[in-house]
Write a protein that holds these residues in place. Sequence first.
Motif, PDB file in Angstrom:
ATOM      1  N   SER A   3       7.924  -7.291   7.806  1.00  0.00           N
ATOM      2  CA  SER A   3       6.528  -7.739   7.698  1.00  0.00           C
ATOM      3  C   SER A   3       6.273  -8.490   6.403  1.00  0.00           C
ATOM      4  CB  SER A   3       5.578  -6.534   7.777  1.00  0.00           C
ATOM      5  OG  SER A   3       5.583  -5.964   9.051  1.00  0.00           O
ATOM      6  N   PHE A   4       6.985  -8.135   5.359  1.00  0.00           N
ATOM      7  CA  PHE A   4       6.759  -8.755   4.060  1.00  0.00           C
ATOM      8  C   PHE A   4       7.166 -10.221   4.065  1.00  0.00           C
ATOM      9  CE2 PHE A   4       7.698  -9.327  -0.556  1.00  0.00           C
ATOM     10  CZ  PHE A   4       6.433  -9.034  -1.030  1.00  0.00           C
ATOM     11  N   SER A   5       8.326 -10.512   4.675  1.00  0.00           N
ATOM     12  CA  SER A   5       8.767 -11.910   4.724  1.00  0.00           C
ATOM     13  C   SER A   5       7.993 -12.696   5.770  1.00  0.00           C
ATOM     14  CB  SER A   5      10.267 -11.987   5.021  1.00  0.00           C
ATOM     15  OG  SER A   5      10.574 -11.303   6.217  1.00  0.00           O
ATOM     16  N   SER A   6       7.511 -12.019   6.816  1.00  0.00           N
ATOM     17  CA  SER A   6       6.788 -12.721   7.880  1.00  0.00           C
ATOM     18  C   SER A   6       5.373 -13.106   7.474  1.00  0.00           C
ATOM     19  CB  SER A   6       6.727 -11.848   9.137  1.00  0.00           C
ATOM     20  OG  SER A   6       8.019 -11.596   9.645  1.00  0.00           O
ATOM     21  N   GLY A   7       4.678 -12.205   6.797  1.00  0.00           N
ATOM     22  CA  GLY A   7       3.270 -12.464   6.500  1.00  0.00           C
ATOM     23  C   GLY A   7       2.814 -12.042   5.135  1.00  0.00           C
ATOM     24  N   GLY A   8       3.742 -11.658   4.254  1.00  0.00           N
ATOM     25  CA  GLY A   8       3.342 -11.279   2.902  1.00  0.00           C
ATOM     26  C   GLY A   8       2.755  -9.879   2.836  1.00  0.00           C
ATOM     27  N   ILE A   9       2.125  -9.587   1.717  1.00  0.00           N
ATOM     28  CA  ILE A   9       1.615  -8.241   1.484  1.00  0.00           C
ATOM     29  C   ILE A   9       0.495  -7.890   2.457  1.00  0.00           C
ATOM     30  CG2 ILE A   9      -0.020  -8.999  -0.285  1.00  0.00           C
ATOM     31  CD1 ILE A   9       1.935  -5.637  -0.111  1.00  0.00           C
ATOM     32  N   GLY A  10      -0.302  -8.872   2.872  1.00  0.00           N
ATOM     33  CA  GLY A  10      -1.366  -8.595   3.833  1.00  0.00           C
ATOM     34  C   GLY A  10      -0.803  -8.090   5.151  1.00  0.00           C
ATOM     35  N   CYS A  11       0.302  -8.674   5.593  1.00  0.00           N
ATOM     36  CA  CYS A  11       0.938  -8.259   6.837  1.00  0.00           C
ATOM     37  C   CYS A  11       1.571  -6.865   6.692  1.00  0.00           C
ATOM     38  CB  CYS A  11       1.993  -9.282   7.245  1.00  0.00           C
ATOM     39  SG  CYS A  11       2.663  -9.043   8.906  1.00  0.00           S
ATOM     40  N   THR A  12       2.175  -6.603   5.537  1.00  0.00           N
ATOM     41  CA  THR A  12       2.740  -5.275   5.290  1.00  0.00           C
ATOM     42  C   THR A  12       1.640  -4.225   5.291  1.00  0.00           C
ATOM     43  OG1 THR A  12       4.495  -6.278   3.963  1.00  0.00           O
ATOM     44  CG2 THR A  12       4.161  -3.908   3.720  1.00  0.00           C
ATOM     45  N   TRP A  13       0.519  -4.541   4.663  1.00  0.00           N
ATOM     46  CA  TRP A  13      -0.646  -3.641   4.627  1.00  0.00           C
ATOM     47  C   TRP A  13      -1.099  -3.334   6.057  1.00  0.00           C
ATOM     48  CZ3 TRP A  13      -4.911  -4.271   0.392  1.00  0.00           C
ATOM     49  CH2 TRP A  13      -5.956  -3.376   0.600  1.00  0.00           C
ATOM     50  N   LYS A  14      -1.277  -4.378   6.868  1.00  0.00           N
ATOM     51  CA  LYS A  14      -1.727  -4.176   8.241  1.00  0.00           C
ATOM     52  C   LYS A  14      -0.712  -3.373   9.042  1.00  0.00           C
ATOM     53  CE  LYS A  14      -3.271  -6.580  12.425  1.00  0.00           C
ATOM     54  NZ  LYS A  14      -3.596  -7.888  13.040  1.00  0.00           N
ATOM     55  N   THR A  15       0.569  -3.643   8.843  1.00  0.00           N
ATOM     56  CA  THR A  15       1.614  -2.934   9.570  1.00  0.00           C
ATOM     57  C   THR A  15       1.577  -1.439   9.270  1.00  0.00           C
ATOM     58  OG1 THR A  15       3.068  -4.870   9.663  1.00  0.00           O
ATOM     59  CG2 THR A  15       4.110  -2.708   9.856  1.00  0.00           C
ATOM     60  N   VAL A  16       1.479  -1.078   7.990  1.00  0.00           N
ATOM     61  CA  VAL A  16       1.472   0.338   7.619  1.00  0.00           C
ATOM     62  C   VAL A  16       0.202   1.018   8.133  1.00  0.00           C
ATOM     63  CG1 VAL A  16       1.448   1.957   5.677  1.00  0.00           C
ATOM     64  CG2 VAL A  16       2.965  -0.038   5.618  1.00  0.00           C
ATOM     65  N   GLU A  17      -0.947   0.363   8.019  1.00  0.00           N
ATOM     66  CA  GLU A  17      -2.182   0.952   8.550  1.00  0.00           C
ATOM     67  C   GLU A  17      -2.087   1.159  10.058  1.00  0.00           C
ATOM     68  OE1 GLU A  17      -6.010   0.003   5.680  1.00  0.00           O
ATOM     69  OE2 GLU A  17      -5.771  -1.146   7.532  1.00  0.00           O
ATOM     70  N   THR A  18      -1.553   0.174  10.771  1.00  0.00           N
ATOM     71  CA  THR A  18      -1.458   0.266  12.232  1.00  0.00           C
ATOM     72  C   THR A  18      -0.515   1.383  12.659  1.00  0.00           C
ATOM     73  OG1 THR A  18      -1.873  -2.119  12.435  1.00  0.00           O
ATOM     74  CG2 THR A  18      -0.895  -1.018  14.331  1.00  0.00           C
ATOM     75  N   LEU A  19       0.589   1.526  11.971  1.00  0.00           N
ATOM     76  CA  LEU A  19       1.591   2.529  12.342  1.00  0.00           C
ATOM     77  C   LEU A  19       1.160   3.944  11.989  1.00  0.00           C
ATOM     78  CD1 LEU A  19       4.852   0.689  11.203  1.00  0.00           C
ATOM     79  CD2 LEU A  19       4.084   1.040  13.556  1.00  0.00           C
ATOM     80  N   THR A  20       0.418   4.105  10.906  1.00  0.00           N
ATOM     81  CA  THR A  20       0.116   5.446  10.399  1.00  0.00           C
ATOM     82  C   THR A  20      -1.300   5.915  10.696  1.00  0.00           C
ATOM     83  OG1 THR A  20      -0.639   4.633   8.233  1.00  0.00           O
ATOM     84  CG2 THR A  20       1.735   5.071   8.496  1.00  0.00           C
ATOM     85  N   GLY A  21      -2.231   4.989  10.894  1.00  0.00           N
ATOM     86  CA  GLY A  21      -3.628   5.381  11.036  1.00  0.00           C
ATOM     87  C   GLY A  21      -4.254   5.796   9.721  1.00  0.00           C
ATOM     88  N   ILE A  22      -3.622   5.426   8.598  1.00  0.00           N
ATOM     89  CA  ILE A  22      -4.125   5.770   7.264  1.00  0.00           C
ATOM     90  C   ILE A  22      -4.822   4.548   6.674  1.00  0.00           C
ATOM     91  CG2 ILE A  22      -3.506   6.482   4.917  1.00  0.00           C
ATOM     92  CD1 ILE A  22      -1.038   7.852   6.138  1.00  0.00           C
ATOM     93  N   HIS A  23      -6.043   4.730   6.204  1.00  0.00           N
ATOM     94  CA  HIS A  23      -6.790   3.643   5.565  1.00  0.00           C
ATOM     95  C   HIS A  23      -6.241   3.423   4.162  1.00  0.00           C
ATOM     96  CE1 HIS A  23     -10.461   1.182   4.858  1.00  0.00           C
ATOM     97  NE2 HIS A  23     -10.232   1.534   3.599  1.00  0.00           N
ATOM     98  N   ILE A  24      -5.797   2.210   3.887  1.00  0.00           N
ATOM     99  CA  ILE A  24      -5.259   1.861   2.575  1.00  0.00           C
ATOM    100  C   ILE A  24      -6.355   1.232   1.727  1.00  0.00           C
ATOM    101  CG2 ILE A  24      -3.585   0.408   1.364  1.00  0.00           C
ATOM    102  CD1 ILE A  24      -1.743   0.716   3.799  1.00  0.00           C
ATOM    103  N   ASP A  25      -6.458   1.686   0.475  1.00  0.00           N
ATOM    104  CA  ASP A  25      -7.496   1.195  -0.432  1.00  0.00           C
ATOM    105  C   ASP A  25      -7.011   0.057  -1.318  1.00  0.00           C
ATOM    106  OD1 ASP A  25      -9.657   3.277   0.094  1.00  0.00           O
ATOM    107  OD2 ASP A  25      -7.966   4.551  -0.466  1.00  0.00           O
ATOM    108  N   HIS A  26      -5.769   0.141  -1.766  1.00  0.00           N
ATOM    109  CA  HIS A  26      -5.247  -0.856  -2.702  1.00  0.00           C
ATOM    110  C   HIS A  26      -3.762  -1.079  -2.422  1.00  0.00           C
ATOM    111  CE1 HIS A  26      -8.887  -0.608  -5.134  1.00  0.00           C
ATOM    112  NE2 HIS A  26      -8.745   0.701  -5.184  1.00  0.00           N
TER     113      HIS A  26
END
Length: 355
Positions: free
Chosen positions: A139-162
């Motif tokens: 996800s990091f190479s595909s879409g940068g940190i925003g994509c990694t953020w979305k991927t982790v939120e989608t997989l875990t159901g955890i709201h990320i703040d920063h």
Amino acid sequence: MSGGLIDEQPATGDKPPRRPYLRWPFIVIIVGLALPAAIYAKLTSNVRHIEVTREDLGDARPAKAPTAALNILVVGSDQRDDKYAGKRADIIMLVHMSPTRNEAAVISFPRDSLVELPACRSRERRPGQQRRIGMINSSFSSGGIGCTWKTVETLTGIHIDHFVTVDFIGFKGMVDAIGGVNLCIPEPIRDEYVQLDLPTGWQTLLGEQALGYVRTRHSIGDRSDIGRIQRQQDFVAAMAKKTLSSWTLINPVRLFGFLNTATKSITADPGLTLGVMLDLALTTRRLSSDKVHFVITPWRYSTTYPGRVEWLQGPAKKLFRLIAADKPLTGTKIRPSSPEAPPATAPCPPVNSVL
């Protein structure tokens, strides 16, 4: 009239002249107040900020727990700038801090995890990510940190703040700035891929060795990504202990050297200011070791794709629900890793002082 710090002689009957030395305490106070402000401004300017927007994350984000808990996504990459197209994140962690900051959990996501990746928009000259089954760190190479953020939120159901990303070149500088990190090496490591050659026992790892240690996987343990994560967690704990020790904090030169290198090495969202980072760091210093939980997402080896891992859905979902709801991990039976994984370290002979 006064010229500089020396007053002219007063006329007869005037008040006695003011002594130049009486002004110096005030000058020292002013300089003493201005210097920390200048240093703070310098450190603040070092930090690069990237805004992750609603367009990056989408509207269907996990709900934030109704507490003051914080969830911070931490990504380790091999470069800082936007020239890492095609590169993948080596380290992906989620740091959860309780509302009163008296307890913390650090969840590591194996980079070799095969997961269902969500669609992410293209950004910063990256191609974007199509919804598919793939490795989490792509996800990091595909879409940068925003994509990694979305991927982790989608997989875990955890709201990320920063979020915060750390480049590995800066990581080496941070280790060198605190004089290296002492760590127990349980078996000899000779890894030509990361150019690392270490004997067993207590070793003081400097920058280049430290980077090799947190990246090596081919010449130690079961040569899996899980073993590497356990070593990374051990190293992070040891480095944090030395960074937040009096040995570093009471030495202004050493402390500034570390902070200057660290702030040049990180990228964060605009809400994660230097002040917030320093406050969290000092809060972490007050945590006892039994209040910081290092956890690896429960996993198993993939039977379909050799060399890859899959998450154990039941235990993983339980872990994610606890973090999402800001529930403590103390007393839970979350498996930190597969029973097949060997211990990350072995006992070493005691030393007089290990920071």
